[in-house]
Each structure stands twice: as C-alpha cells, then as structure tokens.
Design a protein around this motif. Structure first.
Motif, PDB file in Angstrom:
ATOM      1  N   ASP A  84       0.839  -1.195   0.000  1.00 42.69           N
ATOM      2  CA  ASP A  84       0.000   0.000   0.000  1.00 42.69           C
ATOM      3  C   ASP A  84       0.882   1.256   0.000  1.00 42.69           C
ATOM      4  O   ASP A  84       1.626   1.508   0.949  1.00 42.69           O
ATOM      5  N   PHE A  85       0.767   2.038  -1.081  1.00 47.16           N
ATOM      6  CA  PHE A  85       1.570   3.262  -1.230  1.00 47.16           C
ATOM      7  C   PHE A  85       1.266   4.276  -0.132  1.00 47.16           C
ATOM      8  O   PHE A  85       2.066   5.161   0.149  1.00 47.16           O
ATOM      9  N   ASN A  86       0.105   4.141   0.472  1.00 54.13           N
ATOM     10  CA  ASN A  86      -0.275   5.107   1.510  1.00 54.13           C
ATOM     11  C   ASN A  86       0.047   4.608   2.924  1.00 54.13           C
ATOM     12  O   ASN A  86      -0.577   5.049   3.886  1.00 54.13           O
ATOM     13  N   ARG A  87       1.041   3.718   3.057  1.00 55.24           N
ATOM     14  CA  ARG A  87       1.486   3.259   4.368  1.00 55.24           C
ATOM     15  C   ARG A  87       3.012   3.338   4.484  1.00 55.24           C
ATOM     16  O   ARG A  87       3.590   2.710   5.353  1.00 55.24           O
ATOM     17  N   VAL A  88       3.646   4.086   3.596  1.00 53.98           N
ATOM     18  CA  VAL A  88       5.124   4.110   3.581  1.00 53.98           C
ATOM     19  C   VAL A  88       5.715   5.486   3.889  1.00 53.98           C
ATOM     20  O   VAL A  88       6.931   5.667   3.807  1.00 53.98           O
ATOM     21  N   TRP A  89       4.841   6.443   4.304  1.00 51.64           N
ATOM     22  CA  TRP A  89       5.279   7.831   4.361  1.00 51.64           C
ATOM     23  C   TRP A  89       5.859   8.245   5.701  1.00 51.64           C
ATOM     24  O   TRP A  89       5.350   9.132   6.375  1.00 51.64           O
ATOM     25  N   GLU A  90       6.942   7.570   6.080  1.00 54.79           N
ATOM     26  CA  GLU A  90       7.728   8.032   7.233  1.00 54.79           C
ATOM     27  C   GLU A  90       9.204   7.850   6.897  1.00 54.79           C
ATOM     28  O   GLU A  90       9.574   6.926   6.166  1.00 54.79           O
ATOM     29  N   ALA A  91      10.015   8.766   7.427  1.00 59.14           N
ATOM     30  CA  ALA A  91      11.433   8.806   7.062  1.00 59.14           C
ATOM     31  C   ALA A  91      12.097   7.445   7.256  1.00 59.14           C
ATOM     32  O   ALA A  91      12.826   6.971   6.377  1.00 59.14           O
ATOM     33  N   GLU A  92      11.839   6.812   8.388  1.00 65.76           N
ATOM     34  CA  GLU A  92      12.462   5.506   8.682  1.00 65.76           C
ATOM     35  C   GLU A  92      12.221   4.485   7.578  1.00 65.76           C
ATOM     36  O   GLU A  92      13.110   3.716   7.233  1.00 65.76           O
ATOM     37  N   VAL A  93      10.983   4.460   7.078  1.00 69.71           N
ATOM     38  CA  VAL A  93      10.634   3.488   6.037  1.00 69.71           C
ATOM     39  C   VAL A  93      11.244   3.917   4.706  1.00 69.71           C
ATOM     40  O   VAL A  93      11.854   3.111   3.992  1.00 69.71           O
ATOM     41  N   LEU A  94      11.129   5.214   4.383  1.00 72.61           N
ATOM     42  CA  LEU A  94      11.627   5.708   3.105  1.00 72.61           C
ATOM     43  C   LEU A  94      13.153   5.580   3.015  1.00 72.61           C
ATOM     44  O   LEU A  94      13.706   5.404   1.937  1.00 72.61           O
ATOM     45  N   GLU A  95      13.816   5.671   4.171  1.00 68.77           N
ATOM     46  CA  GLU A  95      15.287   5.602   4.181  1.00 68.77           C
ATOM     47  C   GLU A  95      15.804   4.207   4.500  1.00 68.77           C
ATOM     48  O   GLU A  95      17.009   3.997   4.610  1.00 68.77           O
ATOM     49  N   SER A  96      14.916   3.249   4.651  1.00 61.88           N
ATOM     50  CA  SER A  96      15.333   1.878   4.982  1.00 61.88           C
ATOM     51  C   SER A  96      15.838   1.177   3.722  1.00 61.88           C
ATOM     52  O   SER A  96      15.739   1.719   2.617  1.00 61.88           O
ATOM     53  N   ASP A  97      16.363  -0.030   3.879  1.00 58.21           N
ATOM     54  CA  ASP A  97      16.789  -0.756   2.672  1.00 58.21           C
ATOM     55  C   ASP A  97      15.684  -1.661   2.135  1.00 58.21           C
ATOM     56  O   ASP A  97      15.912  -2.474   1.250  1.00 58.21           O
ATOM     57  N   ARG A  98      14.473  -1.507   2.663  1.00 59.37           N
ATOM     58  CA  ARG A  98      13.327  -2.236   2.101  1.00 59.37           C
ATOM     59  C   ARG A  98      13.110  -1.798   0.663  1.00 59.37           C
ATOM     60  O   ARG A  98      13.390  -0.669   0.300  1.00 59.37           O
ATOM     61  N   ASP A  99      12.590  -2.723  -0.144  1.00 56.85           N
ATOM     62  CA  ASP A  99      12.353  -2.397  -1.546  1.00 56.85           C
ATOM     63  C   ASP A  99      10.955  -2.857  -1.965  1.00 56.85           C
ATOM     64  O   ASP A  99      10.481  -3.906  -1.512  1.00 56.85           O
ATOM     65  N   SER A 100      10.306  -2.068  -2.776  1.00 53.98           N
ATOM     66  CA  SER A 100       9.033  -2.453  -3.406  1.00 53.98           C
ATOM     67  C   SER A 100       8.791  -1.446  -4.520  1.00 53.98           C
ATOM     68  O   SER A 100       9.425  -0.385  -4.563  1.00 53.98           O
ATOM     69  N   VAL A 101       7.895  -1.789  -5.408  1.00 53.20           N
ATOM     70  CA  VAL A 101       7.526  -0.851  -6.477  1.00 53.20           C
ATOM     71  C   VAL A 101       7.072   0.468  -5.857  1.00 53.20           C
ATOM     72  O   VAL A 101       7.462   1.555  -6.305  1.00 53.20           O
ATOM     73  N   GLU A 102       6.278   0.370  -4.783  1.00 55.73           N
ATOM     74  CA  GLU A 102       5.726   1.577  -4.160  1.00 55.73           C
ATOM     75  C   GLU A 102       6.809   2.398  -3.478  1.00 55.73           C
ATOM     76  O   GLU A 102       6.797   3.632  -3.543  1.00 55.73           O
ATOM     77  N   LEU A 103       7.744   1.734  -2.805  1.00 60.46           N
ATOM     78  CA  LEU A 103       8.817   2.481  -2.131  1.00 60.46           C
ATOM     79  C   LEU A 103       9.712   3.187  -3.137  1.00 60.46           C
ATOM     80  O   LEU A 103      10.137   4.323  -2.919  1.00 60.46           O
TER      81      LEU A 103
END
Ligand SMILES: [Zn+2]
Length: 316
Positions: free
Chosen positions: A98-117
C-alpha cells in the motif's frame, strides 16, 4: 473477493503526462514566477481510485495554471494504475504494498524495496517542497464523502475553513504505516504546512468524480492560486451543507487471518450502545467502545495487520 459495485467511471489516459515537468514521470508542476504557496494535488495513491486521476486530467486539459506560487499535479502509484482492469477493478490498488502506508522517514530511508517504495523515494523531494497538499481518494463502499483532516488542530481548522464536504473525520491513520497526508511537517503543529485527504465516495461512481472536482476547486480557491473565474464556472451553484466532525478514537487493527463483521456494514452506521459486538477477529469479540459509535470505512480487505474499521463519534 469480487467487488459488488459496477465500474461507471472511465479510467483516463494519462500517458500525455508521462514525461512530467520536473524529471519525475507523471508529475506536472507549474511555477507562476510570483511569490505564493506551493499547492499540490495528488491522485492515484491507490491505483484503482479513478476520480482523482479524472480530476487532474480535467485541470490539465483546461490548462489550469497558478497565478501565484506553484501548482503541482501528481499521479502517484502509476504502476498500479497501469494494471487497472474494469473486469477486476479491486486488483490494482497497489503492486507490492500500500503506497499510503510508507510515508515516514524511517521506512523511506530503509533498505526495504518495493515498487511503491521506489516511487515514493522518487516523489519525496517534490513532496518536501509542498506547502499544502490535497490527496484525492475514493472508498470501497458507497457512503457519503469524507474529508480526512488528520489528528492535528491545523487540519481540523483547514477542513472547517474550506467547509466541504459536510463530513470531516479527524484521525491518526493506520497501524500498518503512515499515510502521505501525515508525512513530515503536514502533522507538525509548529509548521504552517497542511494536508487533507478526501474520500470522494465509491471508487467507480460518477458522484465521486463530481466530489473530487469540487473539492479540488475549493482547495485551489482557498489558497487563491488559480483563476477565480475558472473555479466559479465549474463549482455547483448550491452551497455545501453544514459540516459535522467525527473524531476517530482509533482503528481496529486485524490480529488474525479470520476477521468477520457481524453485518455487511457500509460505513457511517451509528451503533447506539457501547459494548455492541460488530465483528470477530478469530475468536475475539470486537465491541464498540462507547455509545453512539460511528463506524468509519469498514474494509472488505480483512487481512492481518490492516485496519478493519475505525471507531469514531460525532463532536459538536
Ligand atoms: Zn485510497
């Protein structure tokens, strides 16, 4: 589960906007060259929610430009939207997550990967420049439009000032992750930045398109960034009904793989008595926490970790 609702809106062709204006695909930004706020309207945060895309396409086709400040129009989760199929319209909400569950710095700057991220990371530097954001969505069930103004007083104040639509919901979002509406300074009371999320109605109902356009025009008019005549030419003649605020006390986050509601709730039902069982999460009874509890946006996606419904109450 197949959607019980027909698709009565047409997904617009957004390929003319592919190149964008800032080097990020599907983001059209216009600078008036005069001082003023940077206002952004976003659509397709969820790939199957057509009314926002129709609204941005409408503004772009009409060559709407800012007369002060900057205006940015962004088609967000385009990868999901490109999978939209009227025969299976629920399937294109997102690609990986869900593109609307990724909007925090920790998540955006993590090494997690997805189309949405990946898309969110492209868009983040643009979002960081925005003063006022309107994020246009629609809902699974045909209920009245809801303006989600977030948890802060500045969000509630903005909703009151714009005075549309009649139902406003103040809430903190979801356990599964932060929404774009709640990103960064949009929820920081010490910042003047502000954001609203409009849920225009059922995803594929023509009324959602009308609500999305009206909300977009009222938002642009509030910040006085586009031609007033264009706004008044396209707004309905009647004034909106008086507003009511629903204060959400929190989401019901699903803990098992077998959540069921006791009834096919659509949203906005008012449950008279505290302690009424409205669903079962596995064996656990889900009871309303107070009298006159409003059920906000009960979901048909009843998956572990997601929100089943939000409890709220009308406040004066
Ligand atoms: Zn949505």
């Amino acid at each position: 589960m197949a959607s019980p609702y027909p698709v009565n809106l047409k997904a617009p062709d957004i390929t003319p906007y592919r190149e964008g204006t800032l080097g990020v695909e599907y983001v059209m930004s216009f600078d008036s060259g005069k001082s003023g706020p940077h206002v952004m309207l976003t659509a397709l945060v969820h790939g199957n929610e057509l009314c926002g895309a129709i609204t941005l396409d409408f503004l772009l086709r009409n060559d709407v430009r800012p007369n002060r400040g900057k205006l940015t129009l962004g088609f967000m989760n385009v990868a999901a939207y490109q999978n939209f199929d009227p025969a299976d319209p629920d399937a294109s909400r997102y690609v990986d997550e869900d593109f609307n569950r990724v909007w925090e710095a920790e998540v955006l700057e993590s090494d997690r990967d997805s189309v949405e991220l990946r898309r969110a990371r492209q868009l983040r530097p643009i979002i960081d420049q925005v003063d006022y954001l309107l994020d246009i969505h629609s809902m699974q069930h045909p209920t009245v439009p809801l303006l989600l103004c977030g948890p802060s007083e500045k969000g509630r104040q903005l909703a009151r000032t714009i005075s549309f639509p009649p139902h406003v919901v103040s809430d903190t979002g979801h356990a599964a992750g932060q929404r774009l509406r709640d990103y960064g300074e949009f929820v920081d009371e010490s910042s003047a930045k502000n954001a609203l999320l409009i849920e225009c109605g059922q995803h594929w109902e023509p009324s959602s398109e009308a609500v999305a356009k009206e909300m977009a025009l009222r938002f642009l008019a509030h910040y006085d960034v586009v031609d007033r005549q264009f706004v008044s030419d396209h707004l309905p003649a009647e004034a909106p009904a008086p507003q009511k605020l629903i204060q959400v006390s929190g989401p019901v986050t699903i803990e098992t793989n077998s959540f069921k509601f006791t009834e096919p709730f659509q949203g906005m039902e008012v449950i008279e008595r505290a302690g009424t069982v409205i669903g079962y999460d596995g064996d656990k009874e889900i009871r309303t926490p107070y009298d006159k509890c409003v059920l906000v946006m009960p979901s048909r996606r009843l998956r572990k970790g997601e929100s089943a419904v939000r409890f709220g109450r009308f406040v004066d």
